[in-house]
Enzyme design. Structure first.
Site, PDB file in Angstrom:
ATOM      1  N   THR A  35       0.751  -1.029  -0.260  1.00  0.00           N
ATOM      2  CA  THR A  35       0.586   0.341  -0.157  1.00  0.00           C
ATOM      3  C   THR A  35       0.864   0.979  -0.139  1.00  0.00           C
ATOM      4  OG1 THR A  35      -0.132  -0.091   2.814  1.00  0.00           O
ATOM      5  CG2 THR A  35      -2.030  -0.727   0.977  1.00  0.00           C
ATOM      6  N   TYR A 137     -12.036  -2.816  12.675  1.00  0.00           N
ATOM      7  CA  TYR A 137     -10.674  -1.619  12.342  1.00  0.00           C
ATOM      8  C   TYR A 137     -10.271  -1.072  13.570  1.00  0.00           C
ATOM      9  CZ  TYR A 137      -7.528   2.724  11.355  1.00  0.00           C
ATOM     10  OH  TYR A 137      -6.282   3.803  11.701  1.00  0.00           O
ATOM     11  N   ASN A 166      -8.950  12.327  12.512  1.00  0.00           N
ATOM     12  CA  ASN A 166      -8.434  12.638  11.081  1.00  0.00           C
ATOM     13  C   ASN A 166      -6.984  12.862  10.660  1.00  0.00           C
ATOM     14  OD1 ASN A 166     -10.948  10.946  11.127  1.00  0.00           O
ATOM     15  ND2 ASN A 166     -11.505  11.852   9.285  1.00  0.00           N
ATOM     16  N   HIS A 188     -10.019   8.256   2.058  1.00  0.00           N
ATOM     17  CA  HIS A 188     -10.313   9.652   2.797  1.00  0.00           C
ATOM     18  C   HIS A 188     -10.862  10.637   2.198  1.00  0.00           C
ATOM     19  CE1 HIS A 188      -6.628   7.894   5.100  1.00  0.00           C
ATOM     20  NE2 HIS A 188      -8.040   7.067   5.488  1.00  0.00           N
TER      21      HIS A 188
END
Length: 321
Positions: A35, A137, A166, A188
């Site tokens: 990733t 998660y 965030n 996001h």
């Protein structure tokens, strides 16, 4: 100092690694680049392409501490792929802890998340709030935190968990190069909204507009990635043998999804086409941090709190990164 950074080819990990290199430290990055991006690894850092499950291959290299970013991060996706998340976030962390014990590495800074709190009973959220995650998660990260606590008690590990809210924005390094967020599958809000404004996607999907919030959309606490990275540098020095310290990191101010979209439009001067979509499973209505403990005990405070600054820096990376 010599540092191991797991997940150091990713968004946050690569920026922390770059700050460490610029500070004169020796950095090894452990990342399989599934990733992350190999080209995000800073010059001067060594990249070992492997998973955190195999951390034992580098753990004996005499590191002073580990910054642990490796893992999967999408709350919605975690509800559909729970096995992947338990394996990456919990089993992977356990493998790292064992590798650290075998390699004699005594300090750890762990990339945790505000998702461990679920739907909070009061705002802003302190570290003492109940941890009742609403997503796989969040559950996997909470389990990793529990494992870290056990190793601190049993093996005198010095650990700090940083529970992010965030993260957004981008950082310009000492050479004037922007570093920011890029995922093969982006989840996001801010980069998705910037993509929609730039015409790189047809529309932005707005997941849920019937939450119990002022405008019906989710409210989140956005923290600038550079502020977050700086907190890691403070945290590693604050780690104490036998103790697992936990700190929330956020702005202390919440912005709704609609407010974020309006800010993206104001910063870019471009419209963001929006499509309403159903709620995503596991998304709490509001998450806003209390970062008083980080301020009092680490001496940390965010200096880039304005949403326009966060979005503006992300836009600079979007255009020039």
């Amino acid at each position: 100092m010599r540092y191991l950074v797991t997940g150091g080819a990713g968004y946050i990990g690569s920026i922390v690694a770059r700050m460490l290199v610029e500070g004169g430290h020796e950095v090894t990055i452990l990342d399989d680049c599934s990733t992350g991006h190999a080209d995000a690894v800073p010059a001067g850092a060594r990249l070992v392409r492997d998973t955190v499950h195999n951390a034992a291959i580098v753990a004996g290299d005499g590191f002073d501490a580990v910054f642990h970013f490796a893992g999967l991060i999408a709350a919605g996706e975690s509800m559909d792929r729970p096995g992947d998340y338990w394996n990456a976030n919990t089993v992977g962390t356990l493998a790292l802890l064992e590798a650290m014990r075998g390699g004699g590495i005594g300090r750890l800074v762990f990339s945790s998340t505000a998702a461990v709190y679920g739907d909070p009973e009061r705002l802003p959220i302190p570290e003492t709030a109940a941890t009742v995650p609403t997503s796989t998660y969040g559950a996997t990260k909470l389990a990793a935190d529990a494992a870290i606590s056990s190793y601190c008690v049993a093996h005198d590990l010095a650990a700090v968990s940083l529970r992010y809210f965030n993260v957004a924005g981008a950082w310009r390094d000492g050479d004037g190069v922007w570093h920011g967020e890029r995922h093969a599958t982006e989840t996001h809000l801010i980069p998705l909204a910037l993509d929609a404004a730039a015409g790189n996607r047809d529309k932005l999907r707005l997941f849920g507009d019937d939450y119990d919030t002022p405008d019906g959309t989710c409210v989140r606490d956005y923290i600038h990635v550079a502020d977050l990275a700086e907190a890691h540098l403070l945290a590693v020095d604050a780690a104490e043998p036998g103790a697992h310290r936990v700190f929330n990191l956020g702005n202390g101010v919440g912005f709704s999804n609609r407010e974020v979209i309006a800010t993206v439009e104001a910063v870019t001067g471009l419209p963001v086409p929006v499509e309403r979509a159903p709620r995503r499973s596991g998304d709490p209505a509001t998450l806003v941090a209390s970062s008083e403990a980080a301020h009092d005990e680490l001496g940390w405070a965010p200096s880039r709190r304005d949403l326009s600054t966060i979005v503006g820096d992300a836009w600079e990376f979007h255009r020039h990164g």
